[in-house]
Design an enzyme around this catalytic site. Structure first.
Site: not given
Length: 181
Positions: A58, A46, A168-169, A131, A142, A23, A71
């Site tokens: 990322r 969260q 940004k990265d 995550y 940040e 299955r 995380k």
């Protein structure tokens, strides 16, 4: 679940017990009591999910100070190289990293405690990445380290010209200039 600590104290790979039959499959992806006993007590508050295409990188991200996050990450679809970098300046493994392949096939999870920069590279056509975090997102906290900082020695399995990342990265500092724990 089998909990395997890496050479960096506190960073774990978690191998689920997968039950396959005609299955499909079943496995326990999260069990609070078992996690708390094997690794540490944690209160994940969260769940987040992202979808990315091949070559998307990322990271390497983290939140500073009181906003730091632990995380627990995994891949639902596709395949990624997931990386945790120790940015605790007094740690014996400062600047070292652990890289783990996470995929829909191996169903592996990766636990990254507070005090680490985190990032991943998508190696399949696309990936759905999920995550859990133990603290809220705080934009004012940040921070990050550039993914291709030569001091880190991360061997990303892709031609750097093929990497897709955010503006940004691209502006993140090198480790020597970053905010550290």
């Amino acid at each position: 679940m089998e909990f395997k600590e890496s050479f960096i104290k506190g960073v774990y790979t978690i191998e689920p017990r997968v039950f396959n039959d005609a299955r499909g499959y079943f496995f326990e992806a999260w069990k609070q009591a078992e996690f708390n006993k094997a690794i540490c007590p944690v209160n994940f508050i969260q769940d987040n999910e992202s979808k990315s295409l091949r070559g998307v990188l990322r990271g390497l991200h983290y939140q500073k100070g009181e906003w730091a996050q632990a995380k627990l990450v995994r891949v639902i679809k596709g395949r990624v190289l997931d990386v945790a970098v120790d940015i605790r300046r007094t740690s014996p493994t400062f600047g070292k990293h652990v890289a783990v392949e996470l995929s829909e096939d191996n169903k592996r999870q990766f636990f990254i405690p507070r005090g680490f920069a985190h990032g991943f590279l998508v190696m399949s056509d696309e990936a759905i990445f999920t995550y859990k975090v133990d603290n809220v997102y705080a934009p004012q906290a940040e921070a990050g380290v550039r993914w291709n900082d030569p001091e880190l020695g991360i061997e990303w399995p892709i031609d750097p010209a093929e990497v897709l990342t955010s503006d940004k990265d691209l502006r993140l500092p090198l480790l020597k200039d970053a905010w550290l724990f």
